[in-house]
Design an enzyme around this catalytic site. Structure first.
Site, PDB file in Angstrom:
ATOM      1  N   ASN A  38      20.187  19.989  -4.572  1.00 18.91           N
ATOM      2  CA  ASN A  38      19.006  20.566  -3.917  1.00 18.91           C
ATOM      3  C   ASN A  38      18.857  20.027  -2.486  1.00 18.91           C
ATOM      4  O   ASN A  38      17.875  20.319  -1.819  1.00 18.91           O
ATOM      5  CB  ASN A  38      17.722  20.287  -4.719  1.00 18.91           C
ATOM      6  CG  ASN A  38      17.290  18.838  -4.661  1.00 18.91           C
ATOM      7  OD1 ASN A  38      18.054  17.967  -4.227  1.00 18.91           O
ATOM      8  ND2 ASN A  38      16.078  18.557  -5.092  1.00 18.91           N
ATOM      9  N   PHE A  40      18.106  17.136  -1.285  1.00 18.92           N
ATOM     10  CA  PHE A  40      16.999  16.229  -0.969  1.00 18.92           C
ATOM     11  C   PHE A  40      17.517  15.038  -0.164  1.00 18.92           C
ATOM     12  O   PHE A  40      17.020  14.743   0.923  1.00 18.92           O
ATOM     13  CB  PHE A  40      16.284  15.782  -2.255  1.00 18.92           C
ATOM     14  CG  PHE A  40      15.219  14.743  -2.000  1.00 18.92           C
ATOM     15  CD1 PHE A  40      14.228  14.947  -1.042  1.00 18.92           C
ATOM     16  CD2 PHE A  40      15.220  13.539  -2.699  1.00 18.92           C
ATOM     17  CE1 PHE A  40      13.258  13.966  -0.786  1.00 18.92           C
ATOM     18  CE2 PHE A  40      14.248  12.561  -2.450  1.00 18.92           C
ATOM     19  CZ  PHE A  40      13.270  12.782  -1.493  1.00 18.92           C
ATOM     20  N   GLY A  42      21.144  14.622  -0.175  1.00 16.41           N
ATOM     21  CA  GLY A  42      22.531  14.996   0.094  1.00 16.41           C
ATOM     22  C   GLY A  42      22.619  16.027   1.208  1.00 16.41           C
ATOM     23  O   GLY A  42      21.600  16.587   1.638  1.00 16.41           O
ATOM     24  N   ASP A  62      17.950  23.163  -8.103  1.00 11.45           N
ATOM     25  CA  ASP A  62      17.209  21.954  -8.455  1.00 11.45           C
ATOM     26  C   ASP A  62      17.369  21.724  -9.949  1.00 11.45           C
ATOM     27  O   ASP A  62      17.002  22.589 -10.751  1.00 11.45           O
ATOM     28  CB  ASP A  62      15.730  22.140  -8.076  1.00 11.45           C
ATOM     29  CG  ASP A  62      14.997  20.820  -8.093  1.00 11.45           C
ATOM     30  OD1 ASP A  62      15.142  20.079  -9.086  1.00 11.45           O
ATOM     31  OD2 ASP A  62      14.294  20.531  -7.107  1.00 11.45           O
ATOM     32  N   ASN A 103      18.132  19.253 -19.118  1.00  5.27           N
ATOM     33  CA  ASN A 103      18.832  20.487 -18.725  1.00  5.27           C
ATOM     34  C   ASN A 103      20.355  20.357 -18.819  1.00  5.27           C
ATOM     35  O   ASN A 103      21.024  21.273 -19.291  1.00  5.27           O
ATOM     36  CB  ASN A 103      18.398  20.919 -17.322  1.00  5.27           C
ATOM     37  CG  ASN A 103      16.987  21.476 -17.347  1.00  5.27           C
ATOM     38  OD1 ASN A 103      16.558  22.054 -18.364  1.00  5.27           O
ATOM     39  ND2 ASN A 103      16.248  21.305 -16.264  1.00  5.27           N
ATOM     40  N   GLY A 106      21.193  20.159 -22.566  1.00  5.35           N
ATOM     41  CA  GLY A 106      21.048  21.477 -23.194  1.00  5.35           C
ATOM     42  C   GLY A 106      22.243  22.357 -22.860  1.00  5.35           C
ATOM     43  O   GLY A 106      22.785  23.053 -23.733  1.00  5.35           O
ATOM     44  N   LYS A 109      25.304  21.087 -24.750  1.00  5.84           N
ATOM     45  CA  LYS A 109      25.225  21.468 -26.172  1.00  5.84           C
ATOM     46  C   LYS A 109      25.647  22.930 -26.348  1.00  5.84           C
ATOM     47  O   LYS A 109      26.430  23.267 -27.226  1.00  5.84           O
ATOM     48  CB  LYS A 109      23.777  21.268 -26.642  1.00  5.84           C
ATOM     49  CG  LYS A 109      23.516  21.656 -28.054  1.00  5.84           C
ATOM     50  CD  LYS A 109      22.034  21.492 -28.377  1.00  5.84           C
ATOM     51  CE  LYS A 109      21.677  22.301 -29.604  1.00  5.84           C
ATOM     52  NZ  LYS A 109      20.232  22.436 -29.753  1.00  5.84           N
ATOM     53  N   TYR A 149      11.993   5.425 -11.052  1.00  2.26           N
ATOM     54  CA  TYR A 149      13.461   5.443 -11.091  1.00  2.26           C
ATOM     55  C   TYR A 149      13.959   4.741 -12.352  1.00  2.26           C
ATOM     56  O   TYR A 149      14.698   5.318 -13.144  1.00  2.26           O
ATOM     57  CB  TYR A 149      13.991   4.753  -9.842  1.00  2.26           C
ATOM     58  CG  TYR A 149      15.495   4.773  -9.691  1.00  2.26           C
ATOM     59  CD1 TYR A 149      16.168   5.933  -9.318  1.00  2.26           C
ATOM     60  CD2 TYR A 149      16.253   3.618  -9.892  1.00  2.26           C
ATOM     61  CE1 TYR A 149      17.556   5.945  -9.164  1.00  2.26           C
ATOM     62  CE2 TYR A 149      17.624   3.620  -9.739  1.00  2.26           C
ATOM     63  CZ  TYR A 149      18.277   4.785  -9.366  1.00  2.26           C
ATOM     64  OH  TYR A 149      19.653   4.778  -9.202  1.00  2.26           O
TER      65      TYR A 149
HETATM   66  P1  NAD Z   1      22.316  10.021  -3.138  1.00  5.55           P
HETATM   67  O1  NAD Z   1      20.848  10.005  -2.907  1.00  5.55           O
HETATM   68  O2  NAD Z   1      23.220   9.952  -1.963  1.00  5.55           O
HETATM   69  O3  NAD Z   1      22.747  11.277  -4.004  1.00  5.55           O
HETATM   70  C1  NAD Z   1      21.889  11.926  -4.912  1.00  5.55           C
HETATM   71  C2  NAD Z   1      22.133  13.420  -4.807  1.00  5.55           C
HETATM   72  O4  NAD Z   1      21.311  14.094  -5.760  1.00  5.55           O
HETATM   73  C3  NAD Z   1      21.753  13.971  -3.430  1.00  5.55           C
HETATM   74  O5  NAD Z   1      22.757  14.845  -2.985  1.00  5.55           O
HETATM   75  C4  NAD Z   1      20.447  14.709  -3.690  1.00  5.55           C
HETATM   76  O6  NAD Z   1      20.194  15.754  -2.766  1.00  5.55           O
HETATM   77  C5  NAD Z   1      20.678  15.195  -5.110  1.00  5.55           C
HETATM   78  N1  NAD Z   1      19.421  15.481  -5.829  1.00  5.55           N
HETATM   79  C6  NAD Z   1      18.286  14.715  -5.896  1.00  5.55           C
HETATM   80  N2  NAD Z   1      17.377  15.310  -6.660  1.00  5.55           N
HETATM   81  C7  NAD Z   1      17.922  16.474  -7.100  1.00  5.55           C
HETATM   82  C8  NAD Z   1      17.451  17.532  -7.913  1.00  5.55           C
HETATM   83  N3  NAD Z   1      16.214  17.517  -8.438  1.00  5.55           N
HETATM   84  N4  NAD Z   1      18.276  18.588  -8.138  1.00  5.55           N
HETATM   85  C9  NAD Z   1      19.505  18.634  -7.603  1.00  5.55           C
HETATM   86  N5  NAD Z   1      20.008  17.663  -6.812  1.00  5.55           N
HETATM   87  C10 NAD Z   1      19.217  16.591  -6.570  1.00  5.55           C
HETATM   88  O7  NAD Z   1      22.617   8.792  -4.140  1.00  5.55           O
HETATM   89  P2  NAD Z   1      23.991   8.234  -4.703  1.00  5.55           P
HETATM   90  O8  NAD Z   1      24.099   6.811  -4.294  1.00  5.55           O
HETATM   91  O9  NAD Z   1      25.111   9.162  -4.423  1.00  5.55           O
HETATM   92  O10 NAD Z   1      23.674   8.233  -6.255  1.00  5.55           O
HETATM   93  C11 NAD Z   1      24.174   9.254  -7.121  1.00  5.55           C
HETATM   94  C12 NAD Z   1      23.783   8.926  -8.543  1.00  5.55           C
HETATM   95  O11 NAD Z   1      24.317   7.649  -8.930  1.00  5.55           O
HETATM   96  C13 NAD Z   1      22.261   8.841  -8.752  1.00  5.55           C
HETATM   97  O12 NAD Z   1      21.945   9.413  -9.991  1.00  5.55           O
HETATM   98  C14 NAD Z   1      21.994   7.352  -8.776  1.00  5.55           C
HETATM   99  O13 NAD Z   1      20.874   7.038  -9.554  1.00  5.55           O
HETATM  100  C15 NAD Z   1      23.281   6.806  -9.391  1.00  5.55           C
HETATM  101  N6  NAD Z   1      23.504   5.414  -8.976  1.00  5.55           N
HETATM  102  C16 NAD Z   1      23.957   5.126  -7.718  1.00  5.55           C
HETATM  103  C17 NAD Z   1      24.136   3.800  -7.343  1.00  5.55           C
HETATM  104  C18 NAD Z   1      24.654   3.417  -5.976  1.00  5.55           C
HETATM  105  O14 NAD Z   1      24.689   2.210  -5.672  1.00  5.55           O
HETATM  106  N7  NAD Z   1      25.084   4.321  -5.139  1.00  5.55           N
HETATM  107  C19 NAD Z   1      23.836   2.764  -8.237  1.00  5.55           C
HETATM  108  C20 NAD Z   1      23.341   3.114  -9.503  1.00  5.55           C
HETATM  109  C21 NAD Z   1      23.212   4.446  -9.873  1.00  5.55           C
END
Ligand code: NAD
Ligand code: UDP
Length: 321
Positions: A38, A40, A42, A62, A103, A106, A109, A149
């Site tokens: 989405n 946000f 990215g 989303d 989602n 689901g 599954k 979170y």
């Molecule tokens: P990031 O914020 O760069 O990437 C998250 C992505 O999810 C973004 O592209 C954002 O636009 C997208 N997004 C957010 N809400 C959304 C929604 N409702 N629908 C669709 N897309 C959505 O963060 P990241 O570091 O790349 O992290 C990716 C995943 O890994 C996350 O789930 C995060 O919790 C997990 N994680 C990352 C780390 C780290 O150190 N990088 C550590 C632990 C867990």
């Protein structure tokens, strides 16, 4: 003889920091990749290298809303990961984790896909056990600013295991520890990108609190190798499994290392420690070594140098001017 078709893989959050590296790796391996985001936190530019690849599609969606796609595998990464961004709209953050998990589960599954959850070391909260093993249940404030979170991710893990037990969905749960590298946003707000961008601009490095809190930083290439190894592991290996680099460093130590590597003239600025900021964090990766034959191999200094080169190029690119 029948030709095996490539795997169809959905990556939610695919245009983010980790997702963009994962999409690149999967496209290179020949899979058919759908990147869902989405935007946000990215950006399309994170996956612009894949735009013309026949086996790559970008979908604005989303994950709070259901989606129907024919896929074999799902990596569920959609969720802002930086405290600044996940606390911006906390209700949306928890919806993304919980409804997003419902989602993708689901969908898994329905189409019998295997699904991997990007969980986090934050499920351990401010840990009383050190280093953190997967068997540790954590020490999490359920009503604080980080809870949207932490508790969202904990609930997502619960949903993964309930869908597995109740509906036999094939699941994989990775608990990811602090990861850094190219494609982090200039304004991401996490410590490595903040310090590097500040150092390159000779601005003060903002240390929250005394700086003696610790983290263990994993370079992105290592982490992606671990995620794919977990997805490809035998069906019975559900996790949760820690993925991270166990080399632990204080936040002050990280600041000094980055000042040193950039040759910066930056000073240090002390800012208040945010609520519930974990005092220490280090993964026990015995399970990843044993079950996946995986451990991080990039030294912090080498990974930081590559990340510094990336941010230097970003700061000099016309788009950031
Ligand atoms: P990031 O914020 O760069 O990437 C998250 C992505 O999810 C973004 O592209 C954002 O636009 C997208 N997004 C957010 N809400 C959304 C929604 N409702 N629908 C669709 N897309 C959505 O963060 P990241 O570091 O790349 O992290 C990716 C995943 O890994 C996350 O789930 C995060 O919790 C997990 N994680 C990352 C780390 C780290 O150190 N990088 C550590 C632990 C867990
Ligand atoms: N931090 C800091 N200065 C910054 C950003 C973060 O001192 O500009 C600290 C933060 O308080 C935490 C650690 O660095 O103790 C890691 O923060 P980050 O937001 O990267 O990730 P966290 O592990 O806390 O989710």
């Amino acid at each position: 003889m029948e030709q095996r078709r490539p795997l169809r893989i959905l990556v939610t959050g695919g245009a983010g920091f980790l997702g963009s590296h994962l999409c690149s790796r999967l496209v290179e391996a020949g899979s058919d990749v759908i990147c869902l985001d989405n935007f946000f936190t990215g950006h399309k530019r994170n996956v612009s290298n894949l735009r013309d690849r026949h086996n790559f599609e970008l979908l604005r969606h989303d994950i709070v809303n259901p989606i129907f796609l024919e896929v074999d595998r799902i990596y569920n990464l959609a969720c802002p990961a930086s405290p600044v961004h996940y606390q911006y709209n906390p209700v949306k953050t928890i919806k993304t984790s919980v409804m997003g998990a419902i989602n993708v589960l689901g969908l898994a599954k329905r189409v019998k896909a295997r699904v991997l959850q990007a969980s986090t070391s934050e499920v351990y909260g401010d840990p009383r056990e050190h280093p953190q093993k997967e068997s540790y249940w954590g020490h999490v404030n359920p009503i604080g600013k980080r809870s949207c979170y932490d508790e969202g991710k904990r609930c997502a893990e619960t949903l993964f295991f309930d869908y597995h037990r109740q509906n036999r969905v094939e699941i994989k749960v990775a608990r990811i520890f602090n990861t850094y590298g190219p494609n982090m946003d200039l304004n991401d707000g996490r410590v490595v990108s903040n310090f590097i961008v500040q150092a390159l601009q000779n601005k003060p490095l903002t240390i929250y609190g005394a700086g003696d809190q610790t983290r263990s930083f994993c370079y992105v290439d290592d982490l992606i190798t671990g995620l794919i190894a977990l997805m490809d592991s035998p069906e019975e290996l559900t996790g949760p499994i820690n993925l991270g680099n166990p080399t632990e460093i204080t936040v002050s130590g990280l600041a000094e290392t980055i000042i040193d590597l950039t040759g910066s003239r930056s000073s240090i600025e002390r800012l208040p420690l945010p609520d519930d900021d974990p005092v220490q964090r280090q993964p026990d990766i015995t399970a990843a070594i044993r079950h996946l034959g995986w451990e991080a191999s990039t030294e912090l200094q080498d990974g930081l140098k590559r990340t510094i080169d990336y941010f230097e190029a970003q700061l000099h690119s016309p788009a950031s001017a």
